[in-house]
Design a protein around this motif. Sequence first.
Motif, mmCIF file in Angstrom:
data_model
loop_
_atom_site.group_PDB
_atom_site.id
_atom_site.type_symbol
_atom_site.label_atom_id
_atom_site.label_comp_id
_atom_site.label_asym_id
_atom_site.label_seq_id
_atom_site.Cartn_x
_atom_site.Cartn_y
_atom_site.Cartn_z
ATOM 1 N N PRO A 4 0.802 -1.228 0.000
ATOM 2 C CA PRO A 4 0.000 0.000 0.000
ATOM 3 C C PRO A 4 0.834 1.277 0.000
ATOM 4 C CG PRO A 4 0.022 -0.970 2.188
ATOM 5 C CD PRO A 4 0.709 -1.947 1.289
ATOM 6 N N LEU A 5 2.103 1.170 0.423
ATOM 7 C CA LEU A 5 3.017 2.305 0.394
ATOM 8 C C LEU A 5 4.258 1.917 -0.390
ATOM 9 C CD1 LEU A 5 3.027 3.458 4.165
ATOM 10 C CD2 LEU A 5 1.443 4.129 2.358
ATOM 11 N N ALA A 6 4.929 2.910 -0.957
ATOM 12 C CA ALA A 6 6.216 2.678 -1.612
ATOM 13 C C ALA A 6 7.286 2.628 -0.527
ATOM 14 C CB ALA A 6 6.518 3.792 -2.612
ATOM 15 N N TYR A 7 8.036 1.527 -0.489
ATOM 16 C CA TYR A 7 8.990 1.329 0.601
ATOM 17 C C TYR A 7 10.453 1.458 0.181
ATOM 18 C CZ TYR A 7 5.272 -0.002 3.806
ATOM 19 O OH TYR A 7 4.168 0.013 4.619
ATOM 20 N N SER A 8 10.733 1.762 -1.077
ATOM 21 C CA SER A 8 12.091 2.089 -1.500
ATOM 22 C C SER A 8 12.003 2.964 -2.736
ATOM 23 C CB SER A 8 12.911 0.830 -1.804
ATOM 24 O OG SER A 8 12.675 0.377 -3.130
ATOM 25 N N PHE A 9 13.094 3.686 -3.027
ATOM 26 C CA PHE A 9 13.070 4.593 -4.166
ATOM 27 C C PHE A 9 13.080 3.856 -5.498
ATOM 28 C CE2 PHE A 9 14.164 7.655 -0.885
ATOM 29 C CZ PHE A 9 13.339 8.719 -1.253
ATOM 30 N N SER A 10 13.266 2.547 -5.484
ATOM 31 C CA SER A 10 13.083 1.766 -6.708
ATOM 32 C C SER A 10 11.611 1.742 -7.106
ATOM 33 C CB SER A 10 13.592 0.334 -6.519
ATOM 34 O OG SER A 10 12.793 -0.363 -5.582
ATOM 35 N N GLU A 11 10.718 2.110 -6.167
ATOM 36 C CA GLU A 11 9.285 2.157 -6.442
ATOM 37 C C GLU A 11 8.807 3.574 -6.747
ATOM 38 O OE1 GLU A 11 7.044 -0.112 -3.395
ATOM 39 O OE2 GLU A 11 9.006 -0.870 -2.796
ATOM 40 N N ALA A 12 9.743 4.522 -6.934
ATOM 41 C CA ALA A 12 9.359 5.902 -7.248
ATOM 42 C C ALA A 12 8.519 5.916 -8.523
ATOM 43 C CB ALA A 12 10.603 6.763 -7.430
ATOM 44 N N GLY A 13 7.401 6.630 -8.461
ATOM 45 C CA GLY A 13 6.534 6.738 -9.629
ATOM 46 C C GLY A 13 5.484 5.653 -9.739
ATOM 47 N N GLN A 14 5.560 4.622 -8.892
ATOM 48 C CA GLN A 14 4.564 3.553 -8.937
ATOM 49 C C GLN A 14 3.276 3.984 -8.224
ATOM 50 O OE1 GLN A 14 5.820 -0.282 -7.486
ATOM 51 N NE2 GLN A 14 7.751 -0.239 -8.599
ATOM 52 N N SER A 15 2.148 3.620 -8.807
ATOM 53 C CA SER A 15 0.858 3.837 -8.154
ATOM 54 C C SER A 15 0.550 2.633 -7.265
ATOM 55 C CB SER A 15 -0.244 4.012 -9.198
ATOM 56 O OG SER A 15 -0.011 5.173 -9.972
ATOM 57 N N LYS A 16 0.074 2.890 -6.072
ATOM 58 C CA LYS A 16 -0.260 1.821 -5.126
ATOM 59 C C LYS A 16 -1.771 1.604 -5.106
ATOM 60 C CE LYS A 16 3.933 0.970 -3.979
ATOM 61 N NZ LYS A 16 4.538 -0.332 -4.334
ATOM 62 N N ALA A 17 -2.174 0.349 -4.897
ATOM 63 C CA ALA A 17 -3.586 0.024 -5.059
ATOM 64 C C ALA A 17 -3.979 -1.194 -4.247
ATOM 65 C CB ALA A 17 -3.880 -0.235 -6.541
ATOM 66 N N VAL A 18 -5.279 -1.453 -4.202
ATOM 67 C CA VAL A 18 -5.842 -2.717 -3.746
ATOM 68 C C VAL A 18 -6.712 -3.234 -4.889
ATOM 69 C CG1 VAL A 18 -5.769 -2.193 -1.290
ATOM 70 C CG2 VAL A 18 -7.781 -1.516 -2.634
ATOM 71 N N VAL A 19 -7.019 -4.526 -4.860
ATOM 72 C CA VAL A 19 -7.771 -5.150 -5.953
ATOM 73 C C VAL A 19 -9.138 -5.587 -5.446
ATOM 74 C CG1 VAL A 19 -7.796 -6.982 -7.691
ATOM 75 C CG2 VAL A 19 -5.612 -5.970 -6.981
ATOM 76 N N LEU A 20 -10.176 -5.192 -6.172
ATOM 77 C CA LEU A 20 -11.540 -5.625 -5.872
ATOM 78 C C LEU A 20 -11.998 -6.562 -6.980
ATOM 79 C CD1 LEU A 20 -14.092 -5.293 -4.059
ATOM 80 C CD2 LEU A 20 -14.804 -3.473 -5.622
ATOM 81 N N ILE A 21 -12.428 -7.755 -6.594
ATOM 82 C CA ILE A 21 -12.877 -8.743 -7.568
ATOM 83 C C ILE A 21 -14.269 -9.210 -7.179
ATOM 84 C CG2 ILE A 21 -11.731 -10.624 -6.327
ATOM 85 C CD1 ILE A 21 -11.738 -10.538 -10.081
ATOM 86 N N GLU A 22 -15.194 -9.210 -8.136
ATOM 87 C CA GLU A 22 -16.557 -9.669 -7.886
ATOM 88 C C GLU A 22 -16.769 -10.989 -8.615
ATOM 89 O OE1 GLU A 22 -21.200 -8.144 -8.256
ATOM 90 O OE2 GLU A 22 -19.545 -6.733 -8.535
ATOM 91 N N ILE A 23 -17.177 -12.020 -7.869
ATOM 92 C CA ILE A 23 -17.271 -13.371 -8.425
ATOM 93 C C ILE A 23 -18.638 -13.977 -8.109
ATOM 94 C CG2 ILE A 23 -16.289 -15.699 -8.424
ATOM 95 C CD1 ILE A 23 -13.650 -14.434 -7.446
ATOM 96 N N VAL A 24 -19.286 -14.481 -9.142
ATOM 97 C CA VAL A 24 -20.480 -15.306 -9.009
ATOM 98 C C VAL A 24 -20.181 -16.610 -9.738
ATOM 99 C CG1 VAL A 24 -22.933 -15.570 -9.549
ATOM 100 C CG2 VAL A 24 -22.020 -13.313 -8.924
ATOM 101 N N PRO A 25 -20.284 -17.764 -9.085
ATOM 102 C CA PRO A 25 -19.966 -19.030 -9.746
ATOM 103 C C PRO A 25 -20.663 -19.172 -11.097
ATOM 104 C CG PRO A 25 -20.373 -19.405 -7.418
ATOM 105 C CD PRO A 25 -20.726 -17.976 -7.685
#
Length: 416
Positions: free
Chosen positions: A260-281
């Motif tokens: 959820p956060l960038a933890y090193s400068f190798s991640e500079a410019g990266q967007s942080k996110a979570v994933v929402l998935i909706e599933i119906v069998p």
Amino acid sequence: MRILHTADWHFGRLLEGRDRRTEQEAFVEELCQIATEKQVDLVLIAGDIYDSVNPPAWAEELFYHALERLSDEGRRGVVVIAGNHDQPERVRAASPLATKHGIVLLGLPKETPFISEAHASIDKVRIMKAGQAWLEMAIPGVEHHAVILALPYPSEARLKELISESLSQEQMQEAFSERIKGLFDDLEGHFRDDTVNLVTSHLFAMGGSESDSERPIQIGGTHTVSLHAFPKKADYVALGHLHRLQKLSDSPLIRYSGSPLAYSFSEAGQSKAVVLIEIVPGEEKKEEIIYLQSGRPLARWKATQGIAQVEEWLAEGKDANAWIDLEIHVTDTIDPAEFQRIRKLSDQFVKVQRVRIALETEQVTEQEKREELGPVQLFCNFYERKRGTTPDDTVIQLFSRLMSVEEKESEGGRDE
């Protein structure tokens, strides 16, 4: 069923000594708001809750606060697995209490989820069945149950199995991947056509893109898992460990949510996110990437025009909310007092380094004189260019001793 996938919180982690607690608290608030606004039924947290096996007390308190908020008093399911940074027993310690609130905490591979016999209200989350590394969960208001194969960080030590003795690196990688596949093959039989079939684990899957902020979980790729190891019947595979948001496969759908956060400068410019998935069998899955706003971005500045350019950027408000890795290009040394003044220009500066750029005339002169200079003088010049100051006598003496050892070894080689 609406499932929210997140991982790699790393509560307690610093950035070059800078405390991220405020940002981590803001992330928890944002995550809980997302869960409420998106009417999430189940949250999967795929490992590395903490940054170390012995996190600070406030990090544990923040974790339990997040669980309490996310569970919505037992009306929303939450499944947490331990990652390679976590101490398994610490993660699962609160299981008897957590299960009563629809929260499943798993520390070790092949662990059986705790089931509370007293917790059977139909308006709360219920664990219907469970066994080693799997469970079936009923969530109020959701027609279909979730069957979850949950595999916390599966190192050989935590599996209590020696997989790779007396094998080549390639054979070790193949053997480890096959062992993980075997585990999932044994568990896949719990999936049904009328259930939402999920997998969550914390490991390094083949094809994943790494960053500098992840602690390696394998040597030379020996603990890399092939995508073929994951069950084909899975509707979604929620992974943790890699800090970059990325999708590895569509069938089955395999994802890293990233940190959820960038933890090193190798991640500079990266967007942080979570994933929402909706599933119906039996129906097409719906996926949504929800980008986070709570963490401060990381930025790299290269001031090729010197200190004046840095001051100009600050006056303009460039990257006003970011942590900054600053590289200043200068044509001369910087006085230590001036260097400290630069560091104090902004509390956003996490790292400040000086790069000395020689003028064209200097480059010609240095090339002409290089052969005339001894190794000690060349070392002093190099040190001055990189550090902005001349080396002290102790450093010079150490370099001289190293040169002496190397010369003796070279002479010994020639004698042979």
